[in-house]
Design an enzyme around this catalytic site. Structure first.
Site, PDB file in Angstrom:
ATOM      1  N   HIS A 237     -19.391   6.520 -66.930  1.00  0.00           N
ATOM      2  CA  HIS A 237     -19.402   6.417 -68.390  1.00  0.00           C
ATOM      3  C   HIS A 237     -19.724   5.014 -68.873  1.00  0.00           C
ATOM      4  O   HIS A 237     -20.102   4.795 -70.022  1.00  0.00           O
ATOM      5  CB  HIS A 237     -18.044   6.867 -68.956  1.00  0.00           C
ATOM      6  CG  HIS A 237     -18.178   7.683 -70.202  1.00  0.00           C
ATOM      7  ND1 HIS A 237     -19.151   7.464 -71.159  1.00  0.00           N
ATOM      8  CD2 HIS A 237     -17.455   8.748 -70.652  1.00  0.00           C
ATOM      9  CE1 HIS A 237     -19.023   8.327 -72.144  1.00  0.00           C
ATOM     10  NE2 HIS A 237     -18.003   9.145 -71.863  1.00  0.00           N
TER      11      HIS A 237
ATOM     12  N   ASP B 124     -23.999   7.758 -71.380  1.00  0.00           N
ATOM     13  CA  ASP B 124     -23.224   8.335 -72.480  1.00  0.00           C
ATOM     14  C   ASP B 124     -23.010   9.821 -72.238  1.00  0.00           C
ATOM     15  O   ASP B 124     -23.803  10.475 -71.535  1.00  0.00           O
ATOM     16  CB  ASP B 124     -23.958   8.130 -73.802  1.00  0.00           C
ATOM     17  CG  ASP B 124     -24.068   6.635 -74.119  1.00  0.00           C
ATOM     18  OD1 ASP B 124     -23.191   5.868 -73.649  1.00  0.00           O
ATOM     19  OD2 ASP B 124     -25.039   6.247 -74.795  1.00  0.00           O
TER      20      ASP B 124
END
Lengths: 376, 324, 542
Positions: free
Chosen positions: C516, C520
């Site tokens: 992450h 995204d």
């Protein structure tokens, strides 16, 4: 007679020259002449010198493990004199150097051998003796076999003597040899140098028999125990045995009671397991001391002769040792050459390349020293 | 943990086994008062008594045969045969009786004994004191054969061997008896029979060896160029042996040199090479090489280093295999 | 020790005073420096592990130096006494090459080695009977690459065929042996690259020359056209005046192909005159994790992924060394979990059409294909296209995200020793058949540990084919320092909705885990959706 004795036996002990140098004249009759006594004494003294020097050679890094003969020389010289040089066979262990020398083995062979060179066992051909035998108690069978051959070939005037220690009589092969000799009635003389110790194990612990000599009774073999430090007794017993042997009387057994004054070998330290008092007691029974006493008492030996002998012994041993040391080193591939009467091709290849790896033995398999990763 | 020699580690293992198992009995020539000719059993008789550390008559056949009897009766016999060359008289007892007893009786009678024997050359010993007989006994079904070379392995393998329910030949490379020390744990531990040890990991070539030549191999490896990476396997157990470790390594490296003191022909190297052929054939970049003793009698000490696979000969074997 | 004496007569090195002793304790000297001694005169008393001994002098002479003091432990082989006339260097160890005669001995004449002295007898090796000389490992490589090794010109020692030769031959389409008749035209320049990775001559992924078939549409047999390798070798048949190819790429009349050792498993030879030049012997299934593969490359069985405990009967526990490859893997996984911020998106693809297509392609090319090459193709397509951001690594030290143009796919592979991740380089430039073959090759090489190190490095994205065994979704751990990993579940017969109608079809679960910090959530979801889309319309992957 449902219950009766079928076998009775006794073991006789013979001593003619006691530890004080006193000779039993009656028993000594027809044994050793004065000249012979001197001869045997000289042999013992030279052998003792060799022993001492060999020991020091080991300690100064010039010899491998060596077993001293010290204290047992009378057994070797007395019995060797009774055997006929060049005619009879000697099948030794490794504590009867003097017997081998008296039967013609040049001394430097023994030195060369213990210096790690098997050519020291490449005895001159005319000598009837097998090489020193290191594995205990296994070689007496060969003596039986050699004697058997004599019997088969009807060589009636020949006999074999084999030497071994008290420990060796524990081995199965000892009994095999005794039984075979007895059954085949061959002219073998089994001479046990009972020196009281098999490395660290005393005779009483080695066997629960009161004597070693009695082991021959099981094979109905004439047997006797003698003072092994008494050249007269040793000589007489061996003469009797040899006479019996060549007259077709079969094998005999002699137990020479003696003592290993030194360590088992240079790799041993007897102080770990035996009392010095015991050793000291036996030092007084040393065959060299009592023989010298006897000769001096009889007036045919004196300090001057002793001193001359010692000088001679030192010179002889020095020459012998120098000779042994200066022998050209064996060829690197020496150990191949007598593997077989004719060397198999494969073994020749190993010898010629001194390699066992296939690439090294077959040049066509290998190539340039390429990058190791090249072919990957 | 203390630094121990091979002698010390074996002595400790024997001591602890005597201590922990009343059925363990040591017997052999000069093992008691004298502590063995190499002092491996030094002090054990004084500590555990003459009934448990026994000086026997000079009779290898007797030592082996009575050990079989002791073992059959439930004791854990640990006989010592003083030198490799003296195994001869004991051979019949070992191979014709100890090895066969379990299968002959279909498991009803077993022989859990561990025969300790100093083996190998390199100490300028007399004739018949320098042989390497591991292949003979590996070729005798029913007997297990181990030959540890480091003190740590020796202790663990000896304890395993004594606890093993079958006869084990425990060969001790006498050349290493006092030449190498390492930390050995005080407590008892076992090393399973049949497991090899990767002494050194590498990618280019596998060296399989056991016994004293482990050190000669390390010496040879030191002399190789730095960018050559050798995987060194100490077999430790000769039979059963750890083919998985060998196969994994050879499949990785594609090249293998086997080093042993015993004679070339029908030595364990032959068996291992055959197994490599079977299990790693398609991975091989070069023929498996054996750097071994010659097919001769182990010579007396003046020439023993010519006979033994010393570092220079091992190094050549490795280099040739790499260059193939 | 005996047999080891100083080459300098003025130096006495301590011998082995027993058998196999290493050292001795000096109890006391019995002579002093400056003393004149006789040969055999006692110099010192010493205690060894075995005995208390006296050490005599090996020679007569005057003592210059006594090396050591009472109580010292003297090593066997160390200088013990120096006599007058010797320079008085300190004691050195027995390893000192100058000290001992043994070490000073000349390097023995090396009759056996010809290292550095190749004889002429080697010159003719290798081509006498047309049989290649090659190590088994090279033969296996040749077989894996579909090369008849007897047609390869050996450049190694004595004409031996090396692995490099085989790879060159593979890249050159088969044979590298010169024709016995003069060739009218030299073949085009072979690739100079010695890199084992597939050469990169095609700029774009080459389409498969297959009819664009629709699922269900009956397949019209046509003249089979072999897919072409990146490098097109000259077809001898096309050369006028040539007759038969002197070094036929496809042996004709049919011969055993390629030369297998006379034992073991050999796959059936392909139909003569038909096949794929780079055809490797394919295992029963295309999946690298296919259990039970008994082919030639797999002399060690693929491990059953089920791992039974190793606690032996009668024991309460088992101790398994945690080291080696497994330890390495563990460390890397730990690092990944510690560093990357993992999140996983999951979806399912309707692979009914794909299932049919792969079977057709398999039938046509003779190369058995699993789903995995198609998944790889789909992933590569997305990574090379809209989702290049996920074809990246994080360089923590430089604090950089490095994105790559080429897609190098790591294929997580179970091996006996644990997880390995061989790499398919330039996956975006391969067609599915090439991908299928590459997967098998690298997976096999990984399992038998013959894989070169460089083929285990440099991946930019990893696919984990957990589904070859069982299970649907997973939360895979990213192969650090990459930023995403796709876990492929087992395709199962499930309900799919097509044109508003529920029907039974093949469903493949997919789980995409991303870091992450770099990727995204929406990006991940969209990327997965695109992969699903590709798999549902598999013609786009051909």
């Amino acid at each position: 007679m449902p219950h009766h004795t079928v076998f009775e036996a006794k073991i006789e002990h013979l001593q003619i020259l006691d530890e004080n140098g006193k000779l039993d004249k009656k028993l000594a009759k027809d044994t050793l002449s004065d000249d012979q006594v001197v001869h045997l004494y000289e042999q013992m003294r030279i052998c003792r010198e060799l022993d001492e020097i060999a020991f020091k050679l080991q300690r100064s890094g010039r010899m491998g493990t060596y077993p001293q003969n010290k204290g047992q020389e009378a057994n070797a010289v007395g019995s060797a004199l009774a055997m006929v040089k060049g005619n009879d066979w000697i099948v030794p262990s490794y504590r009867e150097n003097a017997a081998l020398f008296m039967h013609g083995l040049p001394m430097h062979y023994v030195i060369q051998y213990w210096m790690g060179d098997e050519r020291g066992s490449q005895f001159p051909e005319e000598l009837n003796m097998t090489p020193l035998s290191v594995p205990i108690g296994t070689h007496m069978l060969h003596a039986t076999g050699i004697a058997w051959a004599m019997k088969n070939r009807k060589e009636a005037d020949r006999a074999v003597i084999t030497y071994f220690g008290d420990g060796a009589t524990s081995e199965g092969d000892f009994h095999n040899a005794m039984n075979f000799a007895s059954v085949m009635q061959v002219p073998t003389i089994f001479y046990c140098q009972n020196n009281s110790w098999a490395i660290s194990v005393p005779r009483e612990q080695q066997m629960n028999s009161r004597t070693v000599a009695q082991k021959a009774l099981a094979y109905d073999m004439p047997t006797i125990q003698v003072d092994g430090n008494d050249i007269f007794a040793v000589y007489k017993a061996t003469m009797d045995a040899r006479k019996r042997a060549i007259e077709g009387g079969g094998p005999s057994f002699i137990e020479g009671v003696t003592y290993r004054l030194g360590d088992h070998t240079t790799a041993d330290d007897a102080r770990r397991y035996r009392d010095q008092a015991e050793v000291d007691a036996w030092l007084d029974k040393d065959p060299l001391i009592r023989t010298r006493k006897y000769m001096e008492d009889q007036g045919f030996w004196d300090d001057k002769k002793q001193s001359e002998l010692e000088t001679r012994a030192q010179r002889i041993v020095k020459e012998v040792v120098d000779a042994a040391i200066s022998v050209t080193a064996p060829d690197k591939a020496d150990f191949f050459n007598d593997m077989y009467a004719e060397l198999p091709e494969d073994l020749k290849l190993q010898r010629d390349t001194m390699r066992t790896s296939s690439i090294g033995r077959n040049p066509s398999q290998v190539g340039l020293k390429a990058q190791p990763t090249e072919a990957r | 943990m203390a630094q121990q020699t091979l002698v010390g580690a074996i002595n400790q293992a024997l001591d602890q086994m005597l201590e922990s198992d009343p059925d363990v009995i040591l017997l052999g020539e000069d093992v008691g008062l004298n502590g063995g000719v190499f002092r491996v059993t030094d002090g054990l008789q004084a500590k555990h008594g003459k009934d448990r550390v026994v000086d026997t008559p000079l009779d290898e056949s007797g030592i082996m045969g009575t050990s079989i009897g002791l073992a059959i009766a439930g004791m854990k016999a640990v006989p010592e045969i003083q030198f490799d060359g003296f195994l001869g008289p004991a051979y019949d007892q070992l191979v014709n009786h100890a090895a066969r007893m379990r299968t002959r009786t279909r498991g009803a009678v077993t022989v859990p004994m561990t025969v300790r024997v100093p083996v190998g050359g390199g100490i300028h010993a007399p004739e018949l004191h320098s042989d390497s007989p591991e292949a003979i006994y590996s070729h005798s079904p029913g007997v297990k054969v181990v030959m540890p070379v480091t003190p740590y392995d020796a202790k663990g393998l000896l304890i395993s061997a004594i606890k093993d329910p079958d006869p084990v030949m425990f060969f001790e490379p006498k050349r290493v008896y006092r030449s190498f020390k390492e930390e050995v744990p005080e407590e008892m531990y076992e090393i399973p029979i049949g497991e090899a040890k990767v002494v050194n990991e590498g990618d280019d070539l596998t060296v399989v060896t056991w016994g004293a030549p482990v050190f000669q191999c390390l010496q040879a490896m030191d002399n190789l160029p730095e960018d050559v990476s050798i995987e060194l396997i100490d077999l430790r157990s000769i039979y059963p042996f750890d083919m998985d470790t060998i196969a994994q390594s050879v499949q990785k490296t594609g090249r293998c040199v086997i080093v042993h003191e015993a004679p070339l022909t029908c030595g364990m190297g032959a068996e291992i090479a055959a197994r490599i052929m079977e299990e790693c054939f398609l991975y091989l970049q070069a023929p498996v090489q054996r750097v071994a003793g010659f097919d001769t009698i182990m010579p007396y000490y003046k020439l023993e280093l010519e006979y033994l696979p010393e570092a220079p000969r091992i190094q050549k074997g490795i280099e040739e295999c790499l260059a193939y | 020790m005996a047999g080891k004496v100083s080459s300098d007569p003025n130096k006495f090195i301590l011998p082995d005073l027993g058998e196999g002793l290493e050292e001795a304790e000096l109890i006391k000297w019995v002579v002093s420096e400056g003393d004149t001694v006789e040969e055999h005169q006692i110099l010192a008393e010493m205690e060894t592990d075995k005995a208390l001994v006296e050490v005599p002098s090996p020679r007569a002479g005057t003592i210059k130096t006594l090396h050591g003091s009472d109580g010292d432990i003297i090593k066997v082989g160390a200088v013990f006494v120096t006599y007058e006339g010797g320079d008085d260097t300190p004691a050195r160890s027995e390893q000192d090459p100058e000290l001992t005669t043994e070490a000073k001995e000349e390097e023995p004449k090396d009759a056996g080695t010809v290292v550095g002295a190749v004889s002429d007898t080697l010159a003719g090796m290798g081509s006498g009977d047309g049989k290649a000389l090659a190590a088994p490992a090279v033969r296996r490589l040749a077989r894996d690459l579909g090369i008849d090794i007897d047609t390869v010109q050996g450049t190694g020692i004595g004409g031996r065929v090396t692995a490099k030769d085989v790879r060159n031959a593979s890249e050159n389409g088969g044979s590298t042996k010169p024709a016995s008749a003069p060739a009218p035209a030299a073949p085009s320049t072979p690739s100079q690259s010695s890199q084992p990775a597939p050469s990169r001559t095609a700029e774009v992924r080459k389409p498969l020359n297959l009819p664009s078939t629709n699922v269900g549409q009956s397949y019209a047999p046509q003249q089979p056209q072999a897919p072409q390798p990146s490098y097109q070798p000259p077809y001898p048949q096309q050369q006028p005046g040539y007759g038969y190819a002197p070094q036929p790429m496809y042996p004709y009349p049919p011969q055993p192909y390629p030369a297998y050792p006379p034992y073991g498993y050999a796959p059936p030879p392909p139909p003569p005159g038909y096949g794929y030049p780079h055809q490797a012997p394919m295992p029963q299934q295309g999946l690298p994790t296919a259990p039970g593969y008994q082919g030639p490359g797999a002399s060690r069985p693929i491990p059953d992924p089920a791992q039974q405990g190793q606690v032996q009967p009668g024991q309460s526990e088992a101790h398994i060394p945690f080291k080696g490859i497994r330890r390495t893997i563990a460390n890397r996984l730990r690092e990944s979990v510690n560093t990357a911020v993992h999140f996983t998106v999951v979806d399912e693809a309707d692979v009914t059409s794909l299932d049919a297509l792969r079977k057709e392609v398999s039938a046509q090319t003779g190369v058995k294909l699993s789903f995995l090459p198609f998944v790889c193709a789909a992933v590569a397509k997305s990574l090379a296209g809209r989702f290049g951001a996920m074809n990246a690594i994080v360089d923590e030290q430089r604090e950089e995200i490095v994105q790559y143009g080429a897609v190098h796919l790591g294929i997580a592979t179970d091996t006996e020793n644990g997880l390995m991740v061989p790499v398919i380089r330039d996956a975006d430039r391969m067609n599915v058949v090439e991908l299928g073959q590459s997967i098998v090759n690298v997976a096999t090489a990984a399992r038998d540990r013959s894989i070169p190190r460089d083929q285990l490095m440099g991946s930019t994205f990893t696919i984990s084919n957990v589904g070859s065994h069982a299970g649907r979704f997973a939360t895979p751990v990213i192969n650090a320092p990459e930023v995403a990993i796709l876990a492929v579940g087992k395709a199962y017969d499930g309900v799919v909705v097509r044109d508003g109608q529920a029907m039974v079809g093949k469903v493949m679960p997919l789980s995409l885990a991303c870091d992450h910090r770099v990727v995204d959530g929406a990006t991940a979801a969209l990327a997965l959706a695109e992969i699903v889309e590709s798999l549902q319309n598999p013609e786009s992957l051909l």
